[in-house]
Scaffold this motif. Structure first.
Motif, PDB file in Angstrom:
ATOM      1  N   ASP A 189      37.659  34.402  27.095  1.00 29.61           N
ATOM      2  CA  ASP A 189      38.556  35.006  28.075  1.00 29.61           C
ATOM      3  C   ASP A 189      38.189  36.470  28.323  1.00 29.61           C
ATOM      4  OD1 ASP A 189      39.958  32.680  28.364  1.00 29.61           O
ATOM      5  OD2 ASP A 189      41.706  33.304  27.206  1.00 29.61           O
ATOM      6  N   GLU A 190      37.726  37.152  27.291  1.00 28.66           N
ATOM      7  CA  GLU A 190      37.365  38.562  27.433  1.00 28.66           C
ATOM      8  C   GLU A 190      36.198  38.729  28.397  1.00 28.66           C
ATOM      9  OE1 GLU A 190      36.722  42.425  24.513  1.00 28.66           O
ATOM     10  OE2 GLU A 190      35.975  40.472  23.868  1.00 28.66           O
ATOM     11  N   VAL A 191      35.191  37.859  28.274  1.00 30.72           N
ATOM     12  CA  VAL A 191      34.058  37.894  29.197  1.00 30.72           C
ATOM     13  C   VAL A 191      34.527  37.653  30.628  1.00 30.72           C
ATOM     14  CG1 VAL A 191      31.976  36.645  29.910  1.00 30.72           C
ATOM     15  CG2 VAL A 191      32.307  37.248  27.509  1.00 30.72           C
ATOM     16  N   ALA A 192      35.346  36.627  30.807  1.00 33.07           N
ATOM     17  CA  ALA A 192      35.835  36.289  32.145  1.00 33.07           C
ATOM     18  C   ALA A 192      36.640  37.431  32.750  1.00 33.07           C
ATOM     19  CB  ALA A 192      36.686  35.020  32.082  1.00 33.07           C
ATOM     20  N   ALA A 193      37.513  38.042  31.950  1.00 32.33           N
ATOM     21  CA  ALA A 193      38.376  39.104  32.454  1.00 32.33           C
ATOM     22  C   ALA A 193      37.580  40.338  32.856  1.00 32.33           C
ATOM     23  CB  ALA A 193      39.424  39.469  31.407  1.00 32.33           C
ATOM     24  N   VAL A 194      36.566  40.689  32.090  1.00 33.83           N
ATOM     25  CA  VAL A 194      35.763  41.877  32.401  1.00 33.83           C
ATOM     26  C   VAL A 194      34.983  41.675  33.696  1.00 33.83           C
ATOM     27  CG1 VAL A 194      33.707  43.151  31.680  1.00 33.83           C
ATOM     28  CG2 VAL A 194      35.588  42.804  30.083  1.00 33.83           C
ATOM     29  N   ILE A 195      34.379  40.507  33.856  1.00 28.63           N
ATOM     30  CA  ILE A 195      33.636  40.236  35.087  1.00 28.63           C
ATOM     31  C   ILE A 195      34.566  40.277  36.290  1.00 28.63           C
ATOM     32  CG2 ILE A 195      32.426  38.441  36.373  1.00 28.63           C
ATOM     33  CD1 ILE A 195      30.636  39.779  34.389  1.00 28.63           C
ATOM     34  N   TYR A 196      35.728  39.672  36.157  1.00 28.70           N
ATOM     35  CA  TYR A 196      36.673  39.630  37.276  1.00 28.70           C
ATOM     36  C   TYR A 196      37.172  41.032  37.622  1.00 28.70           C
ATOM     37  CZ  TYR A 196      40.073  37.371  40.352  1.00 28.70           C
ATOM     38  OH  TYR A 196      40.782  36.938  41.452  1.00 28.70           O
ATOM     39  N   GLY A 232      35.506  43.810  37.260  1.00 28.36           N
ATOM     40  CA  GLY A 232      34.441  44.521  37.957  1.00 28.36           C
ATOM     41  C   GLY A 232      34.297  44.105  39.402  1.00 28.36           C
ATOM     42  N   ASN A 233      34.594  42.837  39.675  1.00 28.19           N
ATOM     43  CA  ASN A 233      34.438  42.325  41.036  1.00 28.19           C
ATOM     44  C   ASN A 233      35.637  42.609  41.923  1.00 28.19           C
ATOM     45  OD1 ASN A 233      34.786  39.657  42.971  1.00 28.19           O
ATOM     46  ND2 ASN A 233      32.676  40.371  42.825  1.00 28.19           N
ATOM     47  N   THR A 234      36.817  42.578  41.351  1.00 24.66           N
ATOM     48  CA  THR A 234      38.036  42.650  42.166  1.00 24.66           C
ATOM     49  C   THR A 234      38.914  43.873  41.904  1.00 24.66           C
ATOM     50  OG1 THR A 234      39.356  41.408  40.555  1.00 24.66           O
ATOM     51  CG2 THR A 234      38.145  40.125  42.215  1.00 24.66           C
ATOM     52  N   GLY A 235      38.667  44.564  40.789  1.00 22.96           N
ATOM     53  CA  GLY A 235      39.557  45.651  40.403  1.00 22.96           C
ATOM     54  C   GLY A 235      40.803  45.178  39.687  1.00 22.96           C
ATOM     55  N   ILE A 236      40.874  43.889  39.359  1.00 23.22           N
ATOM     56  CA  ILE A 236      42.055  43.306  38.714  1.00 23.22           C
ATOM     57  C   ILE A 236      41.739  43.021  37.253  1.00 23.22           C
ATOM     58  CG2 ILE A 236      43.642  41.340  38.692  1.00 23.22           C
ATOM     59  CD1 ILE A 236      42.962  41.009  41.711  1.00 23.22           C
ATOM     60  N   ASP A 237      42.490  43.634  36.347  1.00 22.96           N
ATOM     61  CA  ASP A 237      42.329  43.390  34.920  1.00 22.96           C
ATOM     62  C   ASP A 237      43.270  42.261  34.518  1.00 22.96           C
ATOM     63  OD1 ASP A 237      41.957  43.391  32.228  1.00 22.96           O
ATOM     64  OD2 ASP A 237      42.737  45.416  31.876  1.00 22.96           O
ATOM     65  N   LEU A 238      42.748  41.050  34.456  1.00 20.87           N
ATOM     66  CA  LEU A 238      43.579  39.894  34.133  1.00 20.87           C
ATOM     67  C   LEU A 238      44.199  39.995  32.746  1.00 20.87           C
ATOM     68  CD1 LEU A 238      41.293  37.047  35.542  1.00 20.87           C
ATOM     69  CD2 LEU A 238      43.402  37.927  36.568  1.00 20.87           C
ATOM     70  N   SER A 239      43.521  40.673  31.826  1.00 21.47           N
ATOM     71  CA  SER A 239      44.043  40.777  30.462  1.00 21.47           C
ATOM     72  C   SER A 239      45.299  41.636  30.391  1.00 21.47           C
ATOM     73  CB  SER A 239      42.971  41.357  29.531  1.00 21.47           C
ATOM     74  OG  SER A 239      42.636  42.687  29.904  1.00 21.47           O
ATOM     75  N   ALA A 240      45.543  42.432  31.451  1.00 23.12           N
ATOM     76  CA  ALA A 240      46.731  43.280  31.472  1.00 23.12           C
ATOM     77  C   ALA A 240      47.907  42.612  32.175  1.00 23.12           C
ATOM     78  CB  ALA A 240      46.411  44.610  32.162  1.00 23.12           C
ATOM     79  N   LEU A 241      47.692  41.392  32.700  1.00 25.28           N
ATOM     80  CA  LEU A 241      48.745  40.686  33.426  1.00 25.28           C
ATOM     81  C   LEU A 241      49.470  39.711  32.507  1.00 25.28           C
ATOM     82  CD1 LEU A 241      46.836  39.873  36.756  1.00 25.28           C
ATOM     83  CD2 LEU A 241      48.325  41.826  36.278  1.00 25.28           C
ATOM     84  N   ASP A 242      50.646  39.271  32.945  1.00 18.45           N
ATOM     85  CA  ASP A 242      51.404  38.262  32.215  1.00 18.45           C
ATOM     86  C   ASP A 242      50.709  36.914  32.406  1.00 18.45           C
ATOM     87  OD1 ASP A 242      53.186  36.358  31.280  1.00 18.45           O
ATOM     88  OD2 ASP A 242      54.964  37.346  32.100  1.00 18.45           O
ATOM     89  N   PRO A 243      50.187  36.323  31.336  1.00 19.18           N
ATOM     90  CA  PRO A 243      49.420  35.085  31.489  1.00 19.18           C
ATOM     91  C   PRO A 243      50.250  33.904  31.970  1.00 19.18           C
ATOM     92  CG  PRO A 243      49.806  35.533  29.178  1.00 19.18           C
ATOM     93  CD  PRO A 243      50.262  36.744  29.927  1.00 19.18           C
ATOM     94  N   ASP A 244      51.579  33.987  31.839  1.00 16.97           N
ATOM     95  CA  ASP A 244      52.439  32.869  32.216  1.00 16.97           C
ATOM     96  C   ASP A 244      53.102  33.051  33.576  1.00 16.97           C
ATOM     97  OD1 ASP A 244      52.060  31.317  29.830  1.00 16.97           O
ATOM     98  OD2 ASP A 244      53.234  32.848  28.779  1.00 16.97           O
ATOM     99  N   ARG A 245      52.624  34.041  34.322  1.00 16.98           N
ATOM    100  CA  ARG A 245      53.091  34.226  35.698  1.00 16.98           C
ATOM    101  C   ARG A 245      51.931  34.005  36.657  1.00 16.98           C
ATOM    102  NH1 ARG A 245      55.423  39.678  36.943  1.00 16.98           N
ATOM    103  NH2 ARG A 245      55.995  38.570  38.855  1.00 16.98           N
ATOM    104  N   PRO A 246      52.209  33.691  37.918  1.00 20.59           N
ATOM    105  CA  PRO A 246      51.138  33.442  38.886  1.00 20.59           C
ATOM    106  C   PRO A 246      50.281  34.689  39.141  1.00 20.59           C
ATOM    107  CG  PRO A 246      53.239  32.595  39.690  1.00 20.59           C
ATOM    108  CD  PRO A 246      53.552  33.431  38.493  1.00 20.59           C
ATOM    109  N   LEU A 247      49.079  34.451  39.628  1.00 23.84           N
ATOM    110  CA  LEU A 247      48.166  35.543  39.969  1.00 23.84           C
ATOM    111  C   LEU A 247      48.753  36.446  41.051  1.00 23.84           C
ATOM    112  CD1 LEU A 247      45.330  36.806  39.578  1.00 23.84           C
ATOM    113  CD2 LEU A 247      44.501  35.245  41.364  1.00 23.84           C
TER     114      LEU A 247
END
Length: 466
Positions: free
Chosen positions: A302-309, A311-326
């Motif tokens: 998940d860490e690899v996926a979040a870092v790549i995302y 860099g591409n979008t400006g969105i840090d997925l690891s800082a979001l609530d994993p149980d809420r929608p994108l």
């Protein structure tokens, strides 16, 4: 079936981790022989082109380079692929080369000069993948800009940028302007050279384009944005569009939309070739292919996926609530959201307008990154799936995104190419029609030059009569 290979002159492709696996030799990306071997392999198999993604950016989280990006070689570190193309052209004769170049870095004159030079050196085998930028916040900092240019403004700039390059390639030199007659001592006919005058909102240019016309004049124009603005731009300018498909209906809708927009712009919609990304893992047997794919998936986190995302979008997925929608990203005050990597945000929006949970996004990214379709199996299974994707979506072919490069390319050439030829989906080189030496002809153009319904054709000057 048109086939290209999607590569980077860096550790690995597609927002995933694989360079350190024994199957991968991508650590040799700084060596010329590595790319010569890849180019010759693809040419012998009948591929249309080798495509290089490129850019100056890298992943950032909180404005800094994460340790995991540096350690994992995640869209970090790489060389300029443009520099190796003349060597690859020298060692091949039919393979095309497509290079990514942003409309947000150099002046259009500089870009026009480089691509015209490459078209000469490749004898008409060059294409330009037009991007408005990637990792734009990083680029802004690297180049000393005070702020990142807004998404829609970047496309506005790109339209003017491409328009000016077309004026330079198509509008300055008449076909008979280059004389090169030693006996008369005339190199170029001044009466057949036309001054380019451009005063736009973002760019200005006044003068003559110094590179004489190449085989294609204008490189084949590729575009990879699938946001609404990106599809509109592609429909107006691109000759080949690269999409990342998530589902068959999603890809089919994008293909239909691009072709409808092209028709509305006065272009033949079938002249716009659409390719979709595909990561193919093939082996002699189904079980071997599954095992090979599993070795790749075991490396992803998940860490690899979040870092790549990020860099591409400006969105840090690891800082979001994993149980809420994108869709929670739209609650943020961060002005970067929606201003970069829009295609990789939109790809997760469902047909009914809803969004997946963040944990579901991470799960998909973990094994897929920013790649398109995933195809795993023996040669028959792979060929079946590629045919299904083409038949259902209307795409014209694929850009193959290896997980283990270049061994995935070798396996595809050895195992899948013969099956595609047997089915009549792929031509052997000796069976191709005569006179298809340029990249534009190779992907279906009637000549090496832009088609008459392309916007760039309006800049071709009327021949001067004496």
């Amino acid at each position: 079936m048109h086939l290209g290979v999607f590569e980077v002159a860096g550790p690995q492709v597609g927002g995933t981790l694989s360079w350190s696996h024994p199957y991968s030799d991508s650590v040799h990306h700084r060596e010329l022989q590595h790319w010569i071997d890849v180019a010759q392999l693809l040419e012998a198999a009948g591929f249309d082109f080798l495509f290089f993604a490129d850019g100056y950016g890298y992943p950032t989280v909180g404005g800094d380079l994460p340790a995991v990006a540096a350690a994992g070689g995640l869209n970090f570190s790489g060389i300029d692929p443009m520099m190796i193309i003349p060597t690859l052209a020298h060692h091949t004769s039919t393979l095309g080369f497509v290079l990514t170049s942003s409309t947000g870095v150099d002046h259009p004159v500089a870009t026009a000069r480089r691509f015209a030079t490459l078209d000469h050196l490749t004898n008409g085998r060059i294409g330009w993948n037009i991007v408005t930028g990637a990792s734009q916040d990083t680029i802004a900092q690297l180049f000393g800009h005070t702020e990142m240019v807004a998404h829609d403004t970047r496309y506005e700039m790109a339209q003017e940028y491409v328009d000016l390059t077309l004026q330079l390639w198509e509008g300055c030199w008449e076909d008979a302007a280059l004389v090169q007659d030693k006996e008369s001592g005339v190199f170029a006919d001044r009466d057949k050279l036309h001054r380019v005058e451009h005063v736009g909102k973002h760019f200005r240019s006044s003068g003559f384009f110094t590179v004489a016309p190449s085989v294609q004049r204008t490189p084949v124009l590729f575009q990879a944005g699938s946001s609404d603005r990106g599809r509109e731009f592609a429909a107006g300018q691109a000759e080949c569009v690269f999409l990342q498909g998530t589902t068959l209906p999603h890809a089919a809708a994008n293909v239909a939309d691009i072709r409808a927009r092209a028709a509305a712009a006065g272009r033949d919609p079938q002249s716009v070739k659409v390719l979709v990304g595909a990561t193919v893992t093939v082996a002699a047997t189904h079980d071997e292919a599954i095992a090979r794919r599993a070795e790749f998936e075991d490396m992803q986190t998940d860490e690899v996926a979040a870092v790549i995302y990020a860099g591409n979008t400006g969105i840090d997925l690891s800082a979001l609530d994993p149980d809420r929608p994108l869709s929670q990203i739209h609650e943020s005050s961060d002005g970067r959201i929606g201003q970069m990597g829009q295609s990789n945000i939109d790809r997760f929006r469902r047909a009914d307008g809803t969004w997946p949970l963040v944990r579901e996004v991470l799960e998909e990214l973990r094994g897929r990154g920013t790649r398109g379709f995933t195809v795993v199996g023996d040669p028959i299974e792979v060929a079946d799936r590629l045919e299904e994707i083409m038949d259902v979506t209307g795409v014209d072919g694929f850009l193959l995104e290896a997980i283990f490069s270049p061994s995935d390319h070798r396996l595809f050439c050895e195992l899948v190419v013969p099956e595609l030829r047997r089915r009549g989906r792929l031509l052997a080189e000796e069976d191709r029609p005569a006179g298809s030496g340029s990249l534009r002809e190779r992907i279906g153009g009637s000549s090496p030059r832009l088609s008459a319904d392309h916007p760039g054709a309006r800049y071709v000057p009327e021949p001067t009569t004496v």
